[in-house]
Design an enzyme around this catalytic site. Structure first.
Site, PDB file in Angstrom:
ATOM      1  N   ASN A  69       0.651  -1.219   0.025  1.00 51.22           N
ATOM      2  CA  ASN A  69      -0.025  -0.085   0.064  1.00 51.22           C
ATOM      3  C   ASN A  69       1.150   1.217  -0.087  1.00 51.22           C
ATOM      4  O   ASN A  69       1.695   1.633   1.079  1.00 51.22           O
ATOM      5  CB  ASN A  69      -0.823   0.043   1.414  1.00 51.22           C
ATOM      6  CG  ASN A  69      -1.717   1.278   1.105  1.00 51.22           C
ATOM      7  OD1 ASN A  69      -1.726   2.170   0.597  1.00 51.22           O
ATOM      8  ND2 ASN A  69      -2.606   1.307   2.471  1.00 51.22           N
ATOM      9  N   ASN A  96       5.513   3.719 -10.160  1.00 52.56           N
ATOM     10  CA  ASN A  96       4.454   3.397 -11.087  1.00 52.56           C
ATOM     11  C   ASN A  96       3.007   3.747 -10.660  1.00 52.56           C
ATOM     12  O   ASN A  96       1.933   3.738 -11.415  1.00 52.56           O
ATOM     13  CB  ASN A  96       4.984   2.351 -11.898  1.00 52.56           C
ATOM     14  CG  ASN A  96       3.695   2.192 -13.064  1.00 52.56           C
ATOM     15  OD1 ASN A  96       3.722   2.927 -13.993  1.00 52.56           O
ATOM     16  ND2 ASN A  96       3.047   1.046 -12.748  1.00 52.56           N
ATOM     17  N   TYR A 165      -6.083  14.077 -10.856  1.00 48.68           N
ATOM     18  CA  TYR A 165      -4.979  13.271 -11.745  1.00 48.68           C
ATOM     19  C   TYR A 165      -3.982  14.297 -12.186  1.00 48.68           C
ATOM     20  O   TYR A 165      -2.861  14.053 -11.903  1.00 48.68           O
ATOM     21  CB  TYR A 165      -5.665  12.330 -12.672  1.00 48.68           C
ATOM     22  CG  TYR A 165      -4.428  11.541 -13.574  1.00 48.68           C
ATOM     23  CD1 TYR A 165      -3.931  10.410 -12.715  1.00 48.68           C
ATOM     24  CD2 TYR A 165      -4.231  12.002 -14.543  1.00 48.68           C
ATOM     25  CE1 TYR A 165      -3.003   9.564 -13.467  1.00 48.68           C
ATOM     26  CE2 TYR A 165      -3.297  11.149 -15.340  1.00 48.68           C
ATOM     27  CZ  TYR A 165      -2.826  10.101 -14.919  1.00 48.68           C
ATOM     28  OH  TYR A 165      -1.839   9.356 -15.410  1.00 48.68           O
ATOM     29  N   THR A 167      -3.400  17.444 -11.599  1.00 47.00           N
ATOM     30  CA  THR A 167      -2.576  18.142 -10.500  1.00 47.00           C
ATOM     31  C   THR A 167      -1.546  17.250  -9.732  1.00 47.00           C
ATOM     32  O   THR A 167      -0.657  17.664  -9.537  1.00 47.00           O
ATOM     33  CB  THR A 167      -3.610  18.655  -9.292  1.00 47.00           C
ATOM     34  OG1 THR A 167      -4.606  19.682 -10.120  1.00 47.00           O
ATOM     35  CG2 THR A 167      -2.882  19.500  -8.157  1.00 47.00           C
TER      36      THR A 167
END
Length: 257
Positions: A69, A96, A165, A167
């Protein structure tokens, strides 16, 4: 140094978040082909295990899947410790893992905003910090942050409506540049790849809605396939980029021109 040596990753170890599917899996494959050992991490360990087994059998490299996480400091520290124990080192970090949420700005839930920022920005920070301490001690390392063309430009809401997203990816780009400056003295290279529109689970909704509208924003008039990010990924991880840090390499068909 010849061509093969420039792009060789034999005996290197790469930790790749979001390594169980999409762009992370594609990056993992090209690294494995060049001899790199792989620690593949995501919330869904089963996906990482499957990719790890496939690449290990195909290329003969050591590959292990881990449940991670990226928004939890405890989880990040635990996994990084396990990877170093299992492989002995981490040479390459690929941040990623990503999340997105599509909604008009005036309707976007605060919880959705926080989720996107936590995964894309805080996750990148936590992994870079944890792995970076190990790299600083070894006085070497390569960090590759997966940003996005969406962090370099803006579009009409009819094309994309994902302000959290965009930002977050703009933040990742600046984080990359700042960290590259801070850690250059430790011989740690920090770069980013800014993919444009690729066919992934994350982009499926946008492409399904109006692929033609998306194509009009791309000068090359095509969507990225499963091979088009591999060149940039291997370049920034290998000796071929040993005089490159703090850069953002756009792989976007010209969409940010």
């Amino acid at each position: 140094m010849n061509f093969h040596e420039l792009f060789d990753l034999k005996d290197k170890v790469a930790l790749i978040t979001g390594g169980g599917r999409g762009l992370g899996e594609q990056i993992a494959e090209i690294y494995a082909e060049r001899g790199c050992q792989l620690a593949l991490c995501s919330r869904k360990k089963a996906n990482c295990d499957e990719v790890a087994d496939t690449l290990s059998n195909k290329y003969g490299v050591k590959a292990i899947g881990y449940e991670l996480n990226v928004t939890s400091e405890t989880s990040v520290l635990s996994v990084v410790e396990k990877v170093i124990h299992d492989f002995g080192k981490i040479d390459i970090l690929v941040n990623n893992s990503g999340a997105t949420w599509g909604a008009p700005v005036e309707e976007m839930p605060l919880g959705a905003w926080k989720k996107v920022i936590d995964v894309n920005v805080t996750g990148t920070f936590l992994l870079s910090q944890a792995v970076g301490k190990h790299m600083i001690a070894r006085k070497q390392g390569k960090i590759i942050n997966i940003a996005s063309a969406a962090g370099l430009t803006v579009r009409e809401p009819e094309v994309t409506n994902t302000i959290g997203y965009t930002t977050s990816k703009a933040a990742v780009i600046h984080f990359t540049k700042d960290l590259a400056m801070k850690w250059a003295r430790h011989h740690i290279y920090v770069n980013a790849i800014a993919p444009g529109m690729f066919r992934t689970k994350m982009s499926a909704g946008i492409l399904k809605k109006d692929e033609e509208a998306v194509l009009k924003t791309i000068p090359l008039r095509k969507i990225g396939d499963e091979h088009m990010l591999k060149g940039a990924a291997i370049y920034l991880a290998s000796s071929a980029s040993d005089f490159v840090t703090g850069t953002v390499l756009s792989v976007d068909g010209g969409s940010t021109l």
